[in-house]
Design a protein around this motif. Structure first.
Motif, PDB file in Angstrom:
ATOM      1  N   VAL A  28     -37.668  -1.737 -47.506  1.00  0.00           N
ATOM      2  CA  VAL A  28     -36.533  -1.762 -48.553  1.00  0.00           C
ATOM      3  C   VAL A  28     -37.103  -2.908 -49.280  1.00  0.00           C
ATOM      4  N   ALA A  29     -37.613  -4.124 -48.843  1.00  0.00           N
ATOM      5  CA  ALA A  29     -37.628  -4.899 -49.787  1.00  0.00           C
ATOM      6  C   ALA A  29     -39.506  -4.835 -50.810  1.00  0.00           C
ATOM      7  N   LEU A  30     -40.373  -4.331 -50.235  1.00  0.00           N
ATOM      8  CA  LEU A  30     -41.258  -3.556 -51.499  1.00  0.00           C
ATOM      9  C   LEU A  30     -41.300  -2.519 -52.096  1.00  0.00           C
ATOM     10  N   ILE A  31     -39.677  -1.486 -51.342  1.00  0.00           N
ATOM     11  CA  ILE A  31     -39.169  -0.730 -52.838  1.00  0.00           C
ATOM     12  C   ILE A  31     -38.964  -0.871 -53.801  1.00  0.00           C
ATOM     13  N   ALA A  32     -38.115  -1.761 -53.547  1.00  0.00           N
ATOM     14  CA  ALA A  32     -37.234  -2.543 -54.615  1.00  0.00           C
ATOM     15  C   ALA A  32     -37.939  -3.634 -55.138  1.00  0.00           C
ATOM     16  N   GLU A  33     -39.405  -3.865 -55.340  1.00  0.00           N
ATOM     17  CA  GLU A  33     -39.822  -5.522 -55.971  1.00  0.00           C
ATOM     18  C   GLU A  33     -40.515  -4.189 -56.105  1.00  0.00           C
ATOM     19  N   LYS A  34     -40.830  -2.927 -56.337  1.00  0.00           N
ATOM     20  CA  LYS A  34     -41.784  -2.195 -57.098  1.00  0.00           C
ATOM     21  C   LYS A  34     -40.403  -1.007 -58.380  1.00  0.00           C
ATOM     22  N   MET A  35     -39.702  -0.907 -57.505  1.00  0.00           N
ATOM     23  CA  MET A  35     -38.441  -0.539 -58.851  1.00  0.00           C
ATOM     24  C   MET A  35     -38.281  -2.172 -59.720  1.00  0.00           C
ATOM     25  N   ASP A  36     -38.061  -3.242 -59.233  1.00  0.00           N
ATOM     26  CA  ASP A  36     -37.917  -4.220 -59.462  1.00  0.00           C
ATOM     27  C   ASP A  36     -35.799  -3.919 -59.747  1.00  0.00           C
ATOM     28  N   HIS A  37     -35.362  -3.959 -59.234  1.00  0.00           N
ATOM     29  CA  HIS A  37     -34.020  -3.586 -58.456  1.00  0.00           C
ATOM     30  C   HIS A  37     -33.698  -3.816 -57.404  1.00  0.00           C
ATOM     31  N   HIS A  38     -33.295  -5.567 -56.884  1.00  0.00           N
ATOM     32  CA  HIS A  38     -32.759  -6.138 -56.029  1.00  0.00           C
ATOM     33  C   HIS A  38     -31.131  -5.555 -54.979  1.00  0.00           C
ATOM     34  N   PRO A  39     -31.145  -5.223 -53.827  1.00  0.00           N
ATOM     35  CA  PRO A  39     -30.081  -5.320 -53.415  1.00  0.00           C
ATOM     36  C   PRO A  39     -29.833  -6.598 -52.505  1.00  0.00           C
ATOM     37  N   TRP A  40     -28.423  -6.416 -52.507  1.00  0.00           N
ATOM     38  CA  TRP A  40     -27.430  -7.486 -52.542  1.00  0.00           C
ATOM     39  C   TRP A  40     -27.654  -7.262 -50.167  1.00  0.00           C
ATOM     40  N   TRP A  41     -27.973  -7.137 -49.416  1.00  0.00           N
ATOM     41  CA  TRP A  41     -27.923  -7.400 -48.154  1.00  0.00           C
ATOM     42  C   TRP A  41     -27.841  -8.113 -47.231  1.00  0.00           C
ATOM     43  N   SER A  42     -26.995  -7.997 -46.365  1.00  0.00           N
ATOM     44  CA  SER A  42     -26.765  -8.720 -44.760  1.00  0.00           C
ATOM     45  C   SER A  42     -27.456  -8.387 -43.478  1.00  0.00           C
ATOM     46  N   ASN A  43     -27.938  -8.969 -42.837  1.00  0.00           N
ATOM     47  CA  ASN A  43     -28.359  -8.653 -41.035  1.00  0.00           C
ATOM     48  C   ASN A  43     -27.909  -9.449 -40.076  1.00  0.00           C
ATOM     49  N   VAL A  44     -27.774  -9.099 -38.863  1.00  0.00           N
ATOM     50  CA  VAL A  44     -27.230  -9.944 -38.034  1.00  0.00           C
ATOM     51  C   VAL A  44     -27.609  -8.547 -36.857  1.00  0.00           C
ATOM     52  N   TYR A  45     -28.628  -9.311 -36.269  1.00  0.00           N
ATOM     53  CA  TYR A  45     -28.999  -7.672 -34.950  1.00  0.00           C
ATOM     54  C   TYR A  45     -29.349  -7.571 -35.881  1.00  0.00           C
ATOM     55  N   ASN A  46     -28.918  -6.515 -35.129  1.00  0.00           N
ATOM     56  CA  ASN A  46     -28.978  -4.642 -34.980  1.00  0.00           C
ATOM     57  C   ASN A  46     -28.676  -4.028 -36.583  1.00  0.00           C
ATOM     58  N   GLN A  47     -28.009  -4.640 -37.193  1.00  0.00           N
ATOM     59  CA  GLN A  47     -27.169  -4.501 -37.971  1.00  0.00           C
ATOM     60  C   GLN A  47     -27.256  -4.979 -39.969  1.00  0.00           C
ATOM     61  N   VAL A  48     -27.663  -3.480 -40.283  1.00  0.00           N
ATOM     62  CA  VAL A  48     -28.236  -4.323 -41.826  1.00  0.00           C
ATOM     63  C   VAL A  48     -26.982  -3.244 -43.096  1.00  0.00           C
ATOM     64  N   THR A  49     -26.606  -3.977 -43.829  1.00  0.00           N
ATOM     65  CA  THR A  49     -25.795  -3.734 -45.005  1.00  0.00           C
ATOM     66  C   THR A  49     -26.089  -4.562 -46.392  1.00  0.00           C
TER      67      THR A  49
END
Length: 81
Positions: A28-49
């Protein structure tokens, strides 16, 4: 599925383990960087929001958010790696 709430597109993802969650975030980070549009996200173990909104448009959902959400969906179904 993505839900629109509080002027954001939001979605929760669950993976088998931390490694899969982190690999997803990296893609996702690589795609977001290409699009120059970055998400807010959080990660705990196997969960990503992920939450998407466009800061330049007053923190509302725009076409940029829709496009990034669509690209992320394609990752999940294996269309983009």
């Amino acid at each position: 599925m993505w839900q629109e709430q509080d002027n954001q597109l939001t979605r929760d993802f669950t993976f088998a383990d931390f490694s899969e969650a982190f690999a997803f975030m990296t893609r996702v980070a690589l795609i977001a960087e290409k699009m120059d549009h970055h998400p807010w996200w959080s990660n705990v173990y196997n969960q990503v929001t992920i939450k998407l909104s466009t800061h330049d448009a007053g923190n509302t959902v725009t076409e940029k958010d829709q496009k990034l959400a669509s690209a992320i969906d394609k990752l999940i179904v294996g269309e983009v790696w």
